[in-house]
Motif scaffolding. Structure first.
Motif, PDB file in Angstrom:
ATOM      1  N   ASP A  96       0.597  -1.105   0.451  1.00 16.45           N
ATOM      2  CA  ASP A  96      -0.275   0.199  -0.135  1.00 16.45           C
ATOM      3  C   ASP A  96       0.919   1.300  -0.261  1.00 16.45           C
ATOM      4  O   ASP A  96       0.353   2.066  -1.245  1.00 16.45           O
ATOM      5  N   MET A  99       2.764   1.828  -3.537  1.00 20.23           N
ATOM      6  CA  MET A  99       1.991   2.218  -4.161  1.00 20.23           C
ATOM      7  C   MET A  99       1.111   3.267  -4.505  1.00 20.23           C
ATOM      8  O   MET A  99       1.464   4.114  -5.320  1.00 20.23           O
ATOM      9  N   SER A 119      -5.378   2.031 -10.950  1.00 16.56           N
ATOM     10  CA  SER A 119      -5.367   1.392 -10.172  1.00 16.56           C
ATOM     11  C   SER A 119      -5.517   0.733  -9.113  1.00 16.56           C
ATOM     12  O   SER A 119      -6.812   0.792  -9.184  1.00 16.56           O
ATOM     13  N   ASN A 120      -5.178  -0.214  -8.488  1.00 18.00           N
ATOM     14  CA  ASN A 120      -6.199  -2.031  -7.848  1.00 18.00           C
ATOM     15  C   ASN A 120      -5.097  -1.739  -6.631  1.00 18.00           C
ATOM     16  O   ASN A 120      -3.981  -2.476  -7.115  1.00 18.00           O
ATOM     17  N   VAL A 121      -6.028  -2.574  -5.569  1.00 17.90           N
ATOM     18  CA  VAL A 121      -5.052  -2.926  -4.502  1.00 17.90           C
ATOM     19  C   VAL A 121      -5.682  -4.337  -4.001  1.00 17.90           C
ATOM     20  O   VAL A 121      -6.741  -4.176  -3.676  1.00 17.90           O
ATOM     21  N   TYR A 122      -5.343  -5.452  -4.252  1.00 22.68           N
ATOM     22  CA  TYR A 122      -6.645  -6.527  -3.352  1.00 22.68           C
ATOM     23  C   TYR A 122      -5.975  -7.223  -1.746  1.00 22.68           C
ATOM     24  O   TYR A 122      -4.348  -7.738  -1.946  1.00 22.68           O
ATOM     25  N   SER A 123      -6.212  -7.113  -1.491  1.00 30.66           N
ATOM     26  CA  SER A 123      -6.158  -7.739   0.366  1.00 30.66           C
ATOM     27  C   SER A 123      -6.494  -8.823   0.378  1.00 30.66           C
ATOM     28  O   SER A 123      -8.459  -8.811   0.862  1.00 30.66           O
ATOM     29  N   SER A 130      -1.630  -7.287  -2.920  1.00 34.52           N
ATOM     30  CA  SER A 130      -1.150  -7.198  -4.210  1.00 34.52           C
ATOM     31  C   SER A 130      -1.624  -6.347  -5.007  1.00 34.52           C
ATOM     32  O   SER A 130      -3.076  -6.017  -4.507  1.00 34.52           O
ATOM     33  N   GLY A 131      -1.443  -5.255  -5.784  1.00 36.21           N
ATOM     34  CA  GLY A 131      -2.135  -4.218  -6.788  1.00 36.21           C
ATOM     35  C   GLY A 131      -1.075  -4.458  -7.852  1.00 36.21           C
ATOM     36  O   GLY A 131       0.312  -4.642  -8.039  1.00 36.21           O
ATOM     37  N   ASN A 132      -1.598  -3.637  -8.533  1.00 33.38           N
ATOM     38  CA  ASN A 132      -1.362  -2.766  -9.872  1.00 33.38           C
ATOM     39  C   ASN A 132      -1.342  -1.289  -9.844  1.00 33.38           C
ATOM     40  O   ASN A 132      -2.461  -1.242  -9.701  1.00 33.38           O
TER      41      ASN A 132
END
Length: 313
Positions: A96, A99, A119-123, A130-132
């Motif tokens: 986090d 990013m 922009s994406n974040v995966y918890s 993870s994110g991109n």
């Protein structure tokens, strides 16, 4: 008046052929050809492309075709669109803030230099994320930014696990699109010249106006295509993928060996229960088979054996 109408019809046929044949067909007449309308004087101009993929009109003494790499000239300008990709592995809790820092760096550069596309974040778990992040920026800024990303990953205790660059040559597309745009603009100028003279009948003028509307629409479409191609060259793309580096044993991920020991008695009791269940299911069959063997050995087999002995005597 009839000869003038025929002349306008032949002029429209010639203009339609110059426009690439995309427009509507005009009426063909079988009368003897009339002299075509005088061509409008066109300024001698050559169009050169700057390194930032923008068209620049440069006046010259001679007019010629747009520059092309097919001539083999090593100094001919090429238009390359670059796309980059990087993968980062960071310690727990580092996705986090990393990013957020990269997003802020792009926004601080300004929209003329860098744009955040996605922009994406995966918890997924307690200590795993993870994110991109997808950016589009000028090539110089992208190169400096990627060097800074490596330094940021090292400083945070992570590492860059993947990095790739892909180049796409858009030289032919840009040159061909620019040539088509200039051809359509030339056709539009000639159609405007025919409308200004207004020496035809109402039906002929309406046909010219319809063709002019079509050509104008084509010019707007080609300009949008050319703008998109120039943008791909002037601003490269960068995809950043972040993920947490998870140790072999973590708080959120159970230890397989510990799980096996903790479930030992449960699995043992399950196995014993399965054996008991199988025995209970097979017990009637065992009794039935035993009864059949007893009847065979005690009743049937002795009689068959006795008959055999009598036959031998």
């Amino acid at each position: 008046m009839a000869a003038r109408k025929i002349a306008i019809a032949f002029g429209l046929l010639g203009l339609s052929a110059c426009g690439g044949g995309n427009g509507g067909d005009f009426e063909r007449t079988a009368a003897s050809p009339a002299p075509p309308p005088p061509a409008l004087e066109m300024a001698d101009e050559s169009f050169a492309f700057e390194e930032n993929a923008s068209l620049k009109v440069a006046s010259s003494g001679e007019s010629g075709p747009a520059p092309s790499n097919e001539t083999g000239d090593p100094t001919a300008t090429q238009y390359i669109a670059y796309s980059h990709s990087m993968g980062l592995t960071l310690p727990k809790g580092g996705v986090d803030p990393m990013m957020a820092a990269h997003t802020q760096a792009c926004r601080a550069a300004g929209t003329a230099t860098c744009i955040v596309i996605n922009s994406n974040v995966y918890s997924q778990e307690e200590d795993y994320a993870s994110g991109n992040l997808s950016l589009r920026a000028t090539p110089d800024w992208i190169n400096q930014f990627m060097a800074g990303v490596e330094n940021d990953a090292d400083a945070a205790g992570g590492e860059v696990t993947q990095r790739s660059t892909r180049a796409e040559d858009l030289t032919r597309q840009i040159i061909d699109t620019g040539a088509r745009l200039e051809a359509q603009k030339t056709l539009r100028g000639r159609l405007l010249g025919l409308l200004e003279r207004r020496d035809g009948e109402l039906g002929d003028l309406l046909q010219i106006e319809r063709e002019l509307a079509r050509v104008t629409g084509d010019i707007e479409s080609i300009e949008a295509q050319l703008k998109t191609l120039r943008l791909r060259v002037s601003m490269s793309s960068l995809d950043l993928n972040y993920q947490t580096k998870v140790p072999a044993f973590s708080g959120s991920r159970e230890n397989p060996l510990g799980v096996a020991f903790s479930d030992f008695f449960y699995n043992l009791s399950g196995a014993i229960a399965a054996v008991i269940t199988a025995f209970a299911v097979g017990l009637p069959w065992i009794l039935l088979i035993g009864l059949f063997l007893w009847i065979w050995l005690k009743l049937i087999w002795p009689r068959l054996r006795g008959k055999g002995k009598k036959a031998d005597v």
